[in-house]
Motif scaffolding. Structure first.
Motif, PDB file in Angstrom:
ATOM      1  N   SER A  92       9.159  -3.812  -6.677  1.00 31.58           N
ATOM      2  CA  SER A  92      10.528  -3.622  -6.725  1.00 31.58           C
ATOM      3  C   SER A  92      11.141  -4.162  -5.576  1.00 31.58           C
ATOM      4  N   GLY A  93      12.386  -4.733  -6.000  1.00 30.94           N
ATOM      5  CA  GLY A  93      13.152  -5.308  -5.110  1.00 30.94           C
ATOM      6  C   GLY A  93      12.984  -4.800  -3.730  1.00 30.94           C
ATOM      7  N   LEU A  94      14.122  -3.154  -4.088  1.00 29.91           N
ATOM      8  CA  LEU A  94      13.738  -2.395  -2.727  1.00 29.91           C
ATOM      9  C   LEU A  94      12.683  -2.646  -1.396  1.00 29.91           C
ATOM     10  N   ALA A  95      10.817  -2.650  -2.755  1.00 28.57           N
ATOM     11  CA  ALA A  95      10.204  -2.928  -1.761  1.00 28.57           C
ATOM     12  C   ALA A  95      10.404  -3.996  -0.702  1.00 28.57           C
ATOM     13  N   MET A 104       0.891  -1.353  -0.410  1.00 24.37           N
ATOM     14  CA  MET A 104       0.356  -0.442  -0.341  1.00 24.37           C
ATOM     15  C   MET A 104       0.622   1.401  -0.136  1.00 24.37           C
ATOM     16  N   ILE A 105       1.742   1.001   0.924  1.00 25.45           N
ATOM     17  CA  ILE A 105       2.542   2.410   0.429  1.00 25.45           C
ATOM     18  C   ILE A 105       3.829   2.471  -0.379  1.00 25.45           C
ATOM     19  N   MET A 106       4.048   1.269  -0.581  1.00 23.87           N
ATOM     20  CA  MET A 106       5.279   1.779  -1.772  1.00 23.87           C
ATOM     21  C   MET A 106       4.961   0.948  -2.810  1.00 23.87           C
ATOM     22  N   VAL A 107       4.085   0.321  -3.114  1.00 29.88           N
ATOM     23  CA  VAL A 107       4.088  -0.831  -4.758  1.00 29.88           C
ATOM     24  C   VAL A 107       2.873   0.233  -5.407  1.00 29.88           C
ATOM     25  N   VAL A 108       1.799   0.587  -4.035  1.00 32.33           N
ATOM     26  CA  VAL A 108       0.851   1.697  -5.071  1.00 32.33           C
ATOM     27  C   VAL A 108       1.005   2.951  -5.741  1.00 32.33           C
ATOM     28  N   PRO A 109       1.243   4.085  -4.992  1.00 26.39           N
ATOM     29  CA  PRO A 109       1.571   4.682  -4.921  1.00 26.39           C
ATOM     30  C   PRO A 109       3.239   4.973  -6.492  1.00 26.39           C
ATOM     31  N   PRO A 146       5.892 -11.725   1.959  1.00 24.65           N
ATOM     32  CA  PRO A 146       5.767  -9.956   1.685  1.00 24.65           C
ATOM     33  C   PRO A 146       6.007  -9.964   0.164  1.00 24.65           C
ATOM     34  N   LEU A 147       7.400 -11.161   0.060  1.00 24.64           N
ATOM     35  CA  LEU A 147       7.860 -10.967  -1.210  1.00 24.64           C
ATOM     36  C   LEU A 147       6.665 -11.128  -2.738  1.00 24.64           C
ATOM     37  N   LEU A 148       5.418 -12.033  -1.740  1.00 24.49           N
ATOM     38  CA  LEU A 148       5.120 -11.442  -2.960  1.00 24.49           C
ATOM     39  C   LEU A 148       3.779 -10.107  -3.314  1.00 24.49           C
ATOM     40  N   PHE A 149       3.671  -9.614  -2.208  1.00 18.21           N
ATOM     41  CA  PHE A 149       3.326  -8.090  -2.639  1.00 18.21           C
ATOM     42  C   PHE A 149       4.251  -7.321  -2.971  1.00 18.21           C
ATOM     43  N   THR A 150       5.278  -7.142  -3.035  1.00 17.02           N
ATOM     44  CA  THR A 150       6.862  -6.024  -3.592  1.00 17.02           C
ATOM     45  C   THR A 150       7.620  -6.603  -4.311  1.00 17.02           C
TER      46      THR A 150
END
Ligand SMILES: Nc1ncnc2c1ncn2[C@@H]1O[C@H](COP(=O)(O)OP(=O)(O)OP(=O)(O)O)[C@@H](O)[C@H]1O
Ligand SMILES: [Mg+2]
Lengths: 251, 286
Positions: free
Chosen positions: B139-142, B129-134, B214-218
């Motif tokens: 990303s790997g960073l997320a 919600m706070i990184m991928v969506v915006p 967590p990685l599935l979402f990021t």
């Protein structure tokens, strides 16, 4: 004989528990003063005021005055770092830092003095010699301080304390965790060191107090019952409690 | 007579309890061996050099490997460590060394405990919600951020525990020499506890390196080298394993999934054993 330390109505509190009551005591310069008394009577508490180490703990508090060279060191204006350079402390259990023998002392020196490498080495050697440890460690200066024997570790701590040129050495049962031969060495060392330093030593060992100290203060339940020259305290105590304690009738 | 019988009863109870405890321990060890055995049995066929050197390939293309996922996982995990370790160490130092405000310390400690129990899928969702969506992309960073959030409280608490094992007299003797509080903490106490601190970090790394949810979402996944760590989906081992070993219809990918699982397992075991050896000398004999 000059007075180096003078406690005036010194009281101490652990939270709401009062451990010392109006202690008054004069400690002579360049003499060994023994602090004796039964367990829990407040010997360590009293000593830990001299370098304000108790301030590490939030709920501990001292009141009254502690004069060193006439200056009240309980005054909040006092620079505690400088106070602690002047007032070294040796603990019951040796506490070398997790570094080499050399660095243990060099590190302490570097806290207080800016020294060129050459002089640093000389001062480390001086300190180790003064603590009669040099001959035993001169070939293992690079080894960990923790690899020394208990008695050697304690002398390393003494060397570390005197390296920073203190005027007073506080020793809280410095030999109680150490074997008899090492204890004897440290006692001899104390007799050497009193030429330069004012020493206050807490001990449970009456023979030790008699051997090393010039003056003795007897504590009981947070009060100083009696103090004076060791010879007199041991042969001719004025207070009944003192006599009972040194003759081993309690404590 | 009566007391004699009760002694026998006590002896038998004692034996029984001991037997059951031993059984319970044996069960735990057996489960571990069973897992390790299963992963080896299914995974070892896949371990060919090409499997370790080639990147993964889309469905149906031969000679795919796991090299991109391995590198991706290393990047994501070390990225997480870079984000989490410095503040977690400082937080642990605060908890252990600065006990001056009990209220703050206990709130901190409690929230760390809550965070340690937070399901990792929720943390993944949060970072989504706070990184991928915006930003509009995975990303790997997320992924690193999500893993960092998981590591943070673990390292903070292990740091607190390890510093707490350093005897108080060492602090006192440092201060008694005229050392400042900060220097005592950073140079003497942390140094005395260094092996324990490193152990805490390594165990946290081992723990998050296999986190999948967590990685599935990021970070998601990509059949490419992890060059797009900051700006796009990044290959990683846990997601590869999930996809290949369960969701894939192809036997070869199935096997690759198990092979990847074997590699991850060996890495984690290595870290654990290394940590164990390291921890042996903890505390320098204090
Ligand atoms: N950290 C502390 N918190 C609360 N009370 C304390 C603390 N340390 C010591 N006391 C109390 O203060 C009193 C004096 O303790 P202190 O350690 O000064 O005695 P001592 O004479 O040094 O004893 P010992 O010979 O056993 O070392 C005792 O009643 C003790 O219970
Ligand atoms: Mg004591």
């Amino acid at each position: 004989m000059a007075t180096k330390i003078s406690a005036r109505n010194l009281s101490f509190f652990y939270g709401s528990h009062q451990a010392l009551f109006d202690n008054c005591l004069d400690i002579e310069e360049r003499r060994v003063t023994a602090v004796i008394g039964p367990s829990g009577c407040g010997k360590s508490t009293h000593l830990r005021i001299y370098n304000r180490i108790f301030e590490l703990y939030r709920d501990q508090r001292a009141s009254g005055e502690l004069l060193i060279d006439g200056v009240n060191i309980l005054d909040p204006q006092i620079d505690v770092l400088e106070l602690r350079r002047k007032v070294g402390m040796i603990f019951q259990k040796p506490t070398p830092f997790p570094m080499s023998v050399f660095e243990n002392i060099a590190y302490a020196l570097k806290l207080h003095f800016k020294l060129p490498r050459k002089e640093l080495q000389q001062r480390v050697e001086q300190a180790l010699r003064a603590a009669s440890l040099w001959d035993e460690v001169k070939d293992k200066l690079k080894n960990s301080g923790l690899a020394l024997s208990g008695g050697q570790q304690q002398r390393l701590c003494i060397a570390r304390a005197i390296a920073v040129e203190p005027e007073i050495l506080l020793m809280d049962e410095p030999t109680s965790a150490i074997d008899p031969v090492a204890t004897l060495k440290i006692e001899e060392l104390m007799l050497d060191l009193k030429e330069k330093y004012t020493i206050v030593v807490v001990t449970h060992n009456m023979q030790q107090a008699a051997r090393v100290s010039d003056n003795t203060a007897f504590f009981f339940k947070g009060h100083i019952i009696e103090d004076g020259p060791t010879a007199r305290i041991f042969t001719n105590p004025k207070q009944k409690k003192t006599e009972e304690y040194i003759t081993g009738r309690f404590g | 007579m009566k007391s004699k019988r009760s002694i026998t009863t006590r002896k038998w109870t004692d034996r029984l309890v001991r037997a059951f405890s031993a059984l319970a321990v044996a069960l735990a060890v057996l489960t571990m061996l069973w897992i390790i055995g299963t992963v080896i049995a299914y995974g070892h066929h896949a371990l060919r050099p090409s499997f370790l050197i080639n990147p993964s390939r889309p469905y149906g293309i031969a000679n795919g490997g796991i090299a991109n996922a391995l590198l991706g996982t290393i990047a994501i995990t070390f990225g997480a460590a870079a984000i989490a370790v410095p503040p977690a160490l400082l937080g642990g130092i605060y908890l252990s060394e600065y006990k001056d405000n009990r209220a703050i310390t206990s709130v901190l400690r409690f929230s760390a405990t809550v965070m340690m129990g937070m399901p990792s899928v929720i943390i993944g969702l949060f970072v989504y919600m706070i990184m991928v969506v915006p930003s509009g992309h995975f990303s790997g960073l997320a992924g690193s951020v999500a893993l960092a959030i998981i590591m943070y409280p673990v390292i903070m608490r292990s740091t607190e525990d390890m510093l707490g094992m350093v005897p108080y007299t060492l602090r006192e003797s440092a201060l008694a020499l005229g050392m400042t509080r900060t220097r005592t903490t950073l140079r003497i106490i942390s140094f005395a506890a260094r092996k324990g601190l490193l152990t805490g970090v390594l165990l946290a790394l081992a723990r998050v390196s296999g986190e999948t949810a967590p990685l599935l979402f990021t970070a998601l996944f990509a059949d490419s080298w992890p060059t797009n760590y900051f700006g796009g989906p990044t290959a990683n081992m846990p997601v590869l394993i999930t996809e290949y070993a369960t969701n894939s219809p192809f036997a070869e990918m199935h096997q690759a999934g198990w092979g990847a699982a074997l590699v991850v397992m060996m890495l984690v075991l290595t870290i654990n054993i290394a940590t164990r050896l390291l921890f042996r000398g903890q505390n320098d004999g204090h």
